[in-house]
Design a protein around this motif. Sequence first.
Motif, short mmCIF file in Angstrom:
data_model
loop_
_atom_site.label_atom_id
_atom_site.label_comp_id
_atom_site.label_asym_id
_atom_site.label_seq_id
_atom_site.Cartn_x
_atom_site.Cartn_y
_atom_site.Cartn_z
N SER A 49 0.83 -1.21 0.00
CA SER A 49 0.00 0.00 0.00
C SER A 49 0.86 1.26 0.00
N GLN A 50 1.99 1.24 0.69
CA GLN A 50 2.91 2.39 0.65
C GLN A 50 3.46 2.58 -0.77
N GLU A 52 2.24 1.55 -3.61
CA GLU A 52 1.21 1.95 -4.58
C GLU A 52 0.88 3.43 -4.46
N TYR A 53 1.03 3.97 -3.27
CA TYR A 53 0.66 5.36 -3.00
C TYR A 53 1.71 6.37 -3.47
N GLU A 54 2.99 6.01 -3.30
CA GLU A 54 4.05 6.96 -3.62
C GLU A 54 5.38 6.26 -3.79
N ARG A 103 1.93 15.38 -4.46
CA ARG A 103 0.59 14.77 -4.47
C ARG A 103 -0.17 15.16 -5.73
N ASN A 107 -1.28 12.25 -8.19
CA ASN A 107 -2.72 12.05 -8.38
C ASN A 107 -3.17 12.29 -9.82
#
Length: 126
Positions: A49-50, A52-54, A103, A107
Amino acid sequence: MRTRPVLVYDGDCRFCTTSVTLLERLLRPDCSITPWQFADLAALGATRSQAEYEALWITPNGTVHGGAQAAARLLLRAGKGWAVLGALLTLPPFRWLAHGVYRIIANNRDRLPGGTAACALPAGRR
């Protein structure tokens, strides 16, 4: 035990892959660089999850820095004038600004040059 930090990025995203390739050629940082899809995240001390996020910067002792702070650590490791920029990105208010810019880019990476529709999908649906 690892002796060099590791930069982990999204290898399914062409924008991310192109960015990392450019930074690697331009900065020549002393680190390992790998897509999270091929990394042993558990051994690195990170989660899916980390990743995938950044983007993640993982130090040899296992400290994980994500997003803009991963970029700051990459710049610090590159040395020369890049280290000054990296150091600035670790300090408020530059740190806050860098986080916001990171971000926005992360995004919207599917809309950026080299981005693909796959970048907008959750990793489980790519």
